[in-house]
Design an enzyme around this catalytic site. Structure first.
Site, mmCIF file in Angstrom:
data_model
loop_
_atom_site.group_PDB
_atom_site.id
_atom_site.type_symbol
_atom_site.label_atom_id
_atom_site.label_comp_id
_atom_site.label_asym_id
_atom_site.label_seq_id
_atom_site.Cartn_x
_atom_site.Cartn_y
_atom_site.Cartn_z
ATOM 1 C CG MET A 224 -1.926 -1.198 0.996
ATOM 2 S SD MET A 224 -3.416 -0.978 2.130
ATOM 3 C CE MET A 224 -2.856 -0.826 3.729
ATOM 4 N N GLY B 200 10.866 -2.739 5.339
ATOM 5 C CA GLY B 200 10.414 -4.016 5.366
ATOM 6 C C GLY B 200 9.753 -4.393 4.036
ATOM 7 C CG HIS B 201 6.902 -1.996 1.919
ATOM 8 N ND1 HIS B 201 6.802 -0.739 2.860
ATOM 9 C CD2 HIS B 201 5.555 -2.364 2.243
ATOM 10 C CE1 HIS B 201 5.675 -0.675 3.237
ATOM 11 N NE2 HIS B 201 4.829 -1.659 2.779
ATOM 12 C CG ASP C 198 0.798 -7.129 7.796
ATOM 13 O OD1 ASP C 198 0.208 -6.395 8.623
ATOM 14 O OD2 ASP C 198 1.906 -6.564 7.372
ATOM 15 C CG LEU D 9 10.963 -0.661 9.571
ATOM 16 C CD1 LEU D 9 11.799 -1.191 10.882
ATOM 17 C CD2 LEU D 9 12.105 -0.676 8.276
HETATM 18 P P1 AMP Z 1 1.448 -2.937 3.502
HETATM 19 O O1 AMP Z 1 2.339 -1.737 2.459
HETATM 20 O O2 AMP Z 1 1.499 -2.414 5.091
HETATM 21 O O3 AMP Z 1 -0.093 -3.523 2.908
HETATM 22 O O4 AMP Z 1 2.650 -4.275 3.283
HETATM 23 C C1 AMP Z 1 2.816 -4.778 2.168
HETATM 24 C C2 AMP Z 1 3.465 -5.918 2.519
HETATM 25 O O5 AMP Z 1 4.966 -5.604 3.303
HETATM 26 C C3 AMP Z 1 3.011 -6.996 3.474
HETATM 27 O O6 AMP Z 1 3.190 -8.428 2.736
HETATM 28 C C4 AMP Z 1 3.553 -6.730 4.561
HETATM 29 O O7 AMP Z 1 3.466 -8.243 5.337
HETATM 30 C C5 AMP Z 1 4.931 -6.440 4.420
HETATM 31 N N1 AMP Z 1 5.659 -5.495 5.487
HETATM 32 C C6 AMP Z 1 5.147 -4.662 6.167
HETATM 33 N N2 AMP Z 1 5.721 -4.269 7.022
HETATM 34 C C7 AMP Z 1 7.150 -5.222 7.181
HETATM 35 C C8 AMP Z 1 7.967 -5.335 7.825
HETATM 36 N N3 AMP Z 1 8.392 -4.748 8.956
HETATM 37 N N4 AMP Z 1 8.899 -6.327 7.718
HETATM 38 C C9 AMP Z 1 8.775 -7.420 6.758
HETATM 39 N N5 AMP Z 1 7.438 -7.050 5.784
HETATM 40 C C10 AMP Z 1 6.608 -6.072 6.164
#
Ligand code: AMP
Length: 285
Positions: free
Chosen positions: A32, A38-39, A152, A186
């Site tokens: 998103m 992390g991403h 997640d 993160l």
């Molecule tokens: P989001 O943008 O929050 O929807 O996350 C996109 C992807 O990044 C999802 O697969 C999340 O699980 C992963 N993600 C978010 N934060 C982290 C993190 N700290 N470490 C590893 N993956 C992450």
């Protein structure tokens, strides 16, 4: 190589078809936006496993059960593009809401079992929104591989389930949680923490790791979980939504540590909801 920003499903499909004809493996990393390390770790994992990498950027309104959370969600496409450029990503797929949910859109993908409880219980409709958008992104991209973060954890299991149930031919790779030096996971939402909230926030990771150690050494689950909830409240969290010990594959509640166990928590600092989870390794593993 330059990063192409694509906004339509048709243009994404055209690009993927060229790669397919050349016999190239394709990976997708759904996000998103408001990208952080992390991403980027998911992108790096994708790069080592596929010749072509698509990052998707879509703030999915269907997975927000709270309008103010959706409105406050950070949108930083220019910065995100700058972060992806050096990583040799081929495509940033950033569709608008109309492209994803055109007029007459009426389909929901709803996963039972692992969607229930934990975040599913506290965020009604959230996992239907996640499952619907992930199904669309996997079908739109036709990727061989999709990378998701263990951060997640329940979402990762929901995605594994839907891919198996709907026979979507995409391998799902779960990637470890990337943390700050003080072990705060993160998250794009961390940017909204005030300095005082940021000081309190790492207590969620600290408490989970400490509780996992106690559980692994044979301490009673009920009292360890109660103590963890109390620790988070004392640390300054405004509301502790859950701290739970669950089977890492089915997410069923566990009374004792056995086999694959996972400790998961959600807690609020003001308007910001933080989640985290850690593995619990039984004593003899
Ligand atoms: P989001 O943008 O929050 O929807 O996350 C996109 C992807 O990044 C999802 O697969 C999340 O699980 C992963 N993600 C978010 N934060 C982290 C993190 N700290 N470490 C590893 N993956 C992450």
């Amino acid at each position: 190589m330059t990063l192409s920003v694509l906004r339509t499903v048709a243009s994404l499909r055209d690009r993927v078809q060229i790669w397919r004809r050349a016999g190239e493996r394709v990976a997708v990393v759904p996000t998103m936006g408001a990208l952080h390390q992390g991403h980027l770790s998911l992108v790096e994992a994708a790069k080592t496993r596929a010749k072509r990498v698509i990052v998707t950027l879509f703030v999915n309104p269907k997975q927000f059960n709270n309008a103010s959370d959706l409105a406050a969600y950070p949108r930083t496409e220019e910065d995100d593009t700058a972060k992806l450029t050096p990583l040799d990503v081929d495509v940033l797929f950033a569709p608008g809401v109309e492209e994803m949910y055109g007029s007459g859109f009426s389909t929901t993908v709803s996963v039972g079992g692992v969607s229930e409880g934990l975040c599913g219980a506290h965020r009604p409709g959230h996992f239907d929104g996640v499952a619907t958008v992930v199904t669309k992104l996997l079908l739109q991209s036709g990727a061989d591989l999709a990378c998701f973060g263990e951060k997640d954890f329940q979402q990762l299991l929901v995605v594994r389930r839907l891919v198996a149930d709907l026979n979507i031919p995409t391998e799902i790779l779960g990637c470890p949680t990337i943390r700050e030096a003080d072990r705060l996971a993160l998250s794009s939402r961390n940017a909204r923490l005030t300095p005082e909230q940021r000081r309190i926030a790492p207590a969620i990771a600290r408490t989970l790791f400490e509780s996992a150690k106690r559980l692994a050494s044979g301490e009673d689950a009920t009292s360890t979980l109660d103590a963890a909830r109390a620790t988070l409240a004392t640390a300054g969290f405004d509301r502790v939504e859950y701290v739970e010990l669950r089977d890492a594959e089915t997410l069923q509640p566990l009374a004792h540590v056995c086999g694959h166990a996972r400790l998961l928590a959600a807690a609020w600092l003001g308007e910001i909801r933080l989640i985290d989870n850690v593995p619990v390794l039984p004593r003899n593993s």
